[in-house]
Design a protein around this motif. Structure first.
Motif, PDB file in Angstrom:
ATOM      1  N   PHE A  45     -14.076   6.664   1.331  1.00 44.66           N
ATOM      2  CA  PHE A  45     -12.715   6.140   1.332  1.00 44.66           C
ATOM      3  C   PHE A  45     -12.580   5.010   0.326  1.00 44.66           C
ATOM      4  O   PHE A  45     -13.451   4.161   0.214  1.00 44.66           O
ATOM      5  CB  PHE A  45     -12.334   5.607   2.717  1.00 44.66           C
ATOM      6  N   THR A  46     -11.453   5.016  -0.396  1.00 45.44           N
ATOM      7  CA  THR A  46     -11.082   3.912  -1.274  1.00 45.44           C
ATOM      8  C   THR A  46      -9.653   3.543  -0.911  1.00 45.44           C
ATOM      9  O   THR A  46      -8.985   4.256  -0.171  1.00 45.44           O
ATOM     10  CB  THR A  46     -11.173   4.317  -2.764  1.00 45.44           C
ATOM     11  N   ASP A  47      -9.154   2.443  -1.397  1.00 46.52           N
ATOM     12  CA  ASP A  47      -7.793   2.011  -1.094  1.00 46.52           C
ATOM     13  C   ASP A  47      -7.537   2.123   0.405  1.00 46.52           C
ATOM     14  O   ASP A  47      -6.566   2.722   0.841  1.00 46.52           O
ATOM     15  CB  ASP A  47      -6.776   2.845  -1.897  1.00 46.52           C
ATOM     16  N   PRO A  52       0.983  -0.319   8.446  1.00 45.02           N
ATOM     17  CA  PRO A  52       2.169   0.414   7.993  1.00 45.02           C
ATOM     18  C   PRO A  52       2.510   0.043   6.552  1.00 45.02           C
ATOM     19  O   PRO A  52       2.584  -1.147   6.211  1.00 45.02           O
ATOM     20  CB  PRO A  52       3.258  -0.024   8.965  1.00 45.02           C
ATOM     21  N   GLY A  53       2.635   1.033   5.718  1.00 49.73           N
ATOM     22  CA  GLY A  53       2.855   0.815   4.290  1.00 49.73           C
ATOM     23  C   GLY A  53       1.565   0.794   3.502  1.00 49.73           C
ATOM     24  O   GLY A  53       1.567   0.903   2.288  1.00 49.73           O
ATOM     25  N   ALA A  72      -3.215   9.292   1.340  1.00 51.79           N
ATOM     26  CA  ALA A  72      -2.297   9.244   2.473  1.00 51.79           C
ATOM     27  C   ALA A  72      -1.727   7.849   2.641  1.00 51.79           C
ATOM     28  O   ALA A  72      -2.344   6.858   2.263  1.00 51.79           O
ATOM     29  CB  ALA A  72      -3.005   9.664   3.752  1.00 51.79           C
ATOM     30  N   SER A  73      -0.546   7.801   3.218  1.00 50.84           N
ATOM     31  CA  SER A  73       0.119   6.543   3.534  1.00 50.84           C
ATOM     32  C   SER A  73       0.161   6.378   5.044  1.00 50.84           C
ATOM     33  O   SER A  73       0.408   7.343   5.782  1.00 50.84           O
ATOM     34  CB  SER A  73       1.546   6.544   2.982  1.00 50.84           C
ATOM     35  N   ILE A  74      -0.057   5.156   5.487  1.00 55.60           N
ATOM     36  CA  ILE A  74       0.028   4.841   6.909  1.00 55.60           C
ATOM     37  C   ILE A  74       1.498   4.550   7.225  1.00 55.60           C
ATOM     38  O   ILE A  74       2.112   3.663   6.621  1.00 55.60           O
ATOM     39  CB  ILE A  74      -0.841   3.617   7.260  1.00 55.60           C
ATOM     40  N   TRP A  93       4.689   3.563   0.640  1.00 51.43           N
ATOM     41  CA  TRP A  93       5.513   4.757   0.845  1.00 51.43           C
ATOM     42  C   TRP A  93       6.065   5.346  -0.453  1.00 51.43           C
ATOM     43  O   TRP A  93       7.170   5.884  -0.497  1.00 51.43           O
ATOM     44  CB  TRP A  93       6.624   4.488   1.852  1.00 51.43           C
ATOM     45  N   ARG A  94       5.265   5.282  -1.513  1.00 46.56           N
ATOM     46  CA  ARG A  94       5.649   5.938  -2.776  1.00 46.56           C
ATOM     47  C   ARG A  94       5.270   7.408  -2.704  1.00 46.56           C
ATOM     48  O   ARG A  94       4.153   7.746  -2.288  1.00 46.56           O
ATOM     49  CB  ARG A  94       4.935   5.261  -3.945  1.00 46.56           C
TER      50      ARG A  94
END
Length: 156
Positions: A45-47, A52-53, A72-74, A93-94
């Motif tokens: 995992f990176t980033d 949230p966000g 993925a975005s949380i 959320w892009r």
């Protein structure tokens, strides 16, 4: 009995670890890398920003050098209860250019005696996307990962 939703894939297991252990295994980068994908595949995992966000980028490597990545975005977090993420968005959320499948996953954790009822509800845009995800081995793969999560979380 409820009729199956053609847009969703769902898997539920009761595992013999506490919600606190499941939460720690899910929200600490060094822990999630230990159980995320079916072995002998490995996850890196990176980033990794579990808010949230926030977002994560995950890279899987297979035993023959195969590679798969998911960004993925949380979307939502309720500590020790729920994590919602999607592969159609990135951090803040892009929108992503090309999602892995195009899904939103809601991971729920509830007390079940001394253990945890762990549920993953994965929602898709179309029935075809859900079918494709199922054909990729959703049930077998996610069941294997839940078992690996349970085994690993016992060590926490």
């Amino acid at each position: 009995m409820a009729e199956a939703n053609p847009l969703e894939l769902v898997i539920t297991r009761t595992i013999a670890v506490t919600r606190a252990q499941v939460w720690k295994a899910w929200t600490v980068k060094e822990h999630i890398e230990q159980w995320w994908c079916p072995k002998p595949w490995r996850a890196r995992f990176t980033d990794f920003d579990m808010r949230p966000g926030g977002a994560f980028d995950m890279h899987m490597t297979g035993p023959e050098g195969e590679e798969q990545s998911i960004a993925a975005s949380i979307l939502y977090i309720a500590p020790e209860q729920c994590i919602v993420f999607t592969d159609i968005l990135r951090s803040e959320w892009r929108p992503v250019e090309k999602p892995f499948i195009g899904f939103t996953a809601a991971i729920a954790m509830e007390d079940a005696g001394a253990g945890t009822k762990y549920s993953a509800r994965v929602r898709h845009k179309t029935p075809e996307d859900a079918k494709r995800h199922a054909e990729m081995g959703f049930n077998e793969g996610w069941a294997t990962c839940i078992a690996q999560l349970e085994d690993y979380a016992r060590t926490l």
